[in-house]
Motif scaffolding. Structure first.
Motif, PDB file in Angstrom:
ATOM      1  N   GLU A 170      21.934  54.373  26.954  1.00  0.00           N
ATOM      2  CA  GLU A 170      21.496  54.582  25.582  1.00  0.00           C
ATOM      3  C   GLU A 170      20.038  55.041  25.663  1.00  0.00           C
ATOM      4  OE1 GLU A 170      23.596  51.455  22.679  1.00  0.00           O
ATOM      5  OE2 GLU A 170      22.293  50.521  24.172  1.00  0.00           O
ATOM      6  N   LYS A 180      17.083  55.299  24.394  1.00  0.00           N
ATOM      7  CA  LYS A 180      16.096  54.894  23.394  1.00  0.00           C
ATOM      8  C   LYS A 180      15.477  53.565  23.813  1.00  0.00           C
ATOM      9  CE  LYS A 180      19.591  52.488  20.700  1.00  0.00           C
ATOM     10  NZ  LYS A 180      20.326  52.396  19.469  1.00  0.00           N
ATOM     11  N   VAL A 181      14.313  53.265  23.253  1.00  0.00           N
ATOM     12  CA  VAL A 181      13.692  51.968  23.500  1.00  0.00           C
ATOM     13  C   VAL A 181      14.620  50.897  22.944  1.00  0.00           C
ATOM     14  CG1 VAL A 181      11.731  50.472  22.951  1.00  0.00           C
ATOM     15  CG2 VAL A 181      11.347  52.882  23.492  1.00  0.00           C
ATOM     16  N   GLY A 182      14.904  49.897  23.746  1.00  0.00           N
ATOM     17  CA  GLY A 182      15.846  48.849  23.380  1.00  0.00           C
ATOM     18  C   GLY A 182      17.270  49.187  23.774  1.00  0.00           C
ATOM     19  N   GLY A 183      17.494  50.445  24.215  1.00  0.00           N
ATOM     20  CA  GLY A 183      18.822  50.871  24.624  1.00  0.00           C
ATOM     21  C   GLY A 183      19.222  50.223  25.939  1.00  0.00           C
ATOM     22  N   GLU A 184      20.488  49.909  26.058  1.00  0.00           N
ATOM     23  CA  GLU A 184      21.002  49.292  27.281  1.00  0.00           C
ATOM     24  C   GLU A 184      21.591  50.355  28.191  1.00  0.00           C
ATOM     25  OE1 GLU A 184      23.686  46.257  25.935  1.00  0.00           O
ATOM     26  OE2 GLU A 184      22.035  44.975  25.282  1.00  0.00           O
ATOM     27  N   LYS A 198      17.886  47.270  30.321  1.00  0.00           N
ATOM     28  CA  LYS A 198      17.444  47.721  29.011  1.00  0.00           C
ATOM     29  C   LYS A 198      16.186  48.565  29.189  1.00  0.00           C
ATOM     30  CE  LYS A 198      17.794  44.942  25.534  1.00  0.00           C
ATOM     31  NZ  LYS A 198      17.616  43.844  24.563  1.00  0.00           N
ATOM     32  N   THR A 199      16.076  49.602  28.369  1.00  0.00           N
ATOM     33  CA  THR A 199      14.878  50.432  28.367  1.00  0.00           C
ATOM     34  C   THR A 199      13.831  49.747  27.498  1.00  0.00           C
ATOM     35  OG1 THR A 199      16.150  52.439  28.755  1.00  0.00           O
ATOM     36  CG2 THR A 199      13.936  52.709  27.832  1.00  0.00           C
ATOM     37  N   LEU A 200      12.700  49.425  28.096  1.00  0.00           N
ATOM     38  CA  LEU A 200      11.638  48.692  27.409  1.00  0.00           C
ATOM     39  C   LEU A 200      10.603  49.613  26.787  1.00  0.00           C
ATOM     40  CD1 LEU A 200      11.091  45.954  30.137  1.00  0.00           C
ATOM     41  CD2 LEU A 200      12.580  45.858  28.126  1.00  0.00           C
ATOM     42  N   GLU A 201      10.297  50.721  27.472  1.00  0.00           N
ATOM     43  CA  GLU A 201       9.289  51.660  26.979  1.00  0.00           C
ATOM     44  C   GLU A 201       9.694  53.079  27.365  1.00  0.00           C
ATOM     45  OE1 GLU A 201       5.306  50.779  28.398  1.00  0.00           O
ATOM     46  OE2 GLU A 201       5.775  48.638  28.459  1.00  0.00           O
ATOM     47  N   GLN A 225      11.901  50.036  32.478  1.00  0.00           N
ATOM     48  CA  GLN A 225      13.192  49.390  32.258  1.00  0.00           C
ATOM     49  C   GLN A 225      13.231  48.031  32.944  1.00  0.00           C
ATOM     50  OE1 GLN A 225      15.708  52.504  33.957  1.00  0.00           O
ATOM     51  NE2 GLN A 225      16.398  53.038  31.896  1.00  0.00           N
ATOM     52  N   SER A 226      14.062  47.158  32.390  1.00  0.00           N
ATOM     53  CA  SER A 226      14.414  45.914  33.088  1.00  0.00           C
ATOM     54  C   SER A 226      15.768  46.154  33.736  1.00  0.00           C
ATOM     55  CB  SER A 226      14.474  44.743  32.109  1.00  0.00           C
ATOM     56  OG  SER A 226      15.518  44.925  31.178  1.00  0.00           O
TER      57      SER A 226
END
Length: 81
Positions: free
Chosen positions: A40, A42-46, A57-60, A70-71
């Motif tokens: 996904e 986008k920021v917050g996208g998994e 997850k994408t953090l920034e 990402q984490s």
């Protein structure tokens, strides 16, 4: 207790824009790793790659300079959350 952090820096033989776009595109990311990738973009996208072996997850997302933060979690290793 603060979680440990691992940082990785890699030099690629393509433009930074190509790498940035490819990393966030499911089809191109999958082609790069030779396995299924669901991203996904986008920021917050998994994301999930290698049939869920790695998830995160994408953090920034930054456009100048191009940067993705990402984490990541290896679901197969039994590492604690």
């Amino acid at each position: 207790m603060q979680k440990p952090q691992i940082e990785q820096e890699v030099v690629l033989s393509c433009s930074s824009k190509y790498a940035y776009d490819a990393w966030l595109d499911s089809n191109t990311h999958g082609a790069m790793i030779g396995a299924e990738a669901e991203v996904e973009p986008k920021v917050g996208g998994e994301f999930s790659i290698w049939d869920g072996y790695l998830v995160g997850k994408t953090l920034e997302l930054h456009s100048n300079p191009l940067k993705i933060v990402q984490s990541w979690r290896d679901t197969s290793s039994g590492w604690p959350d």
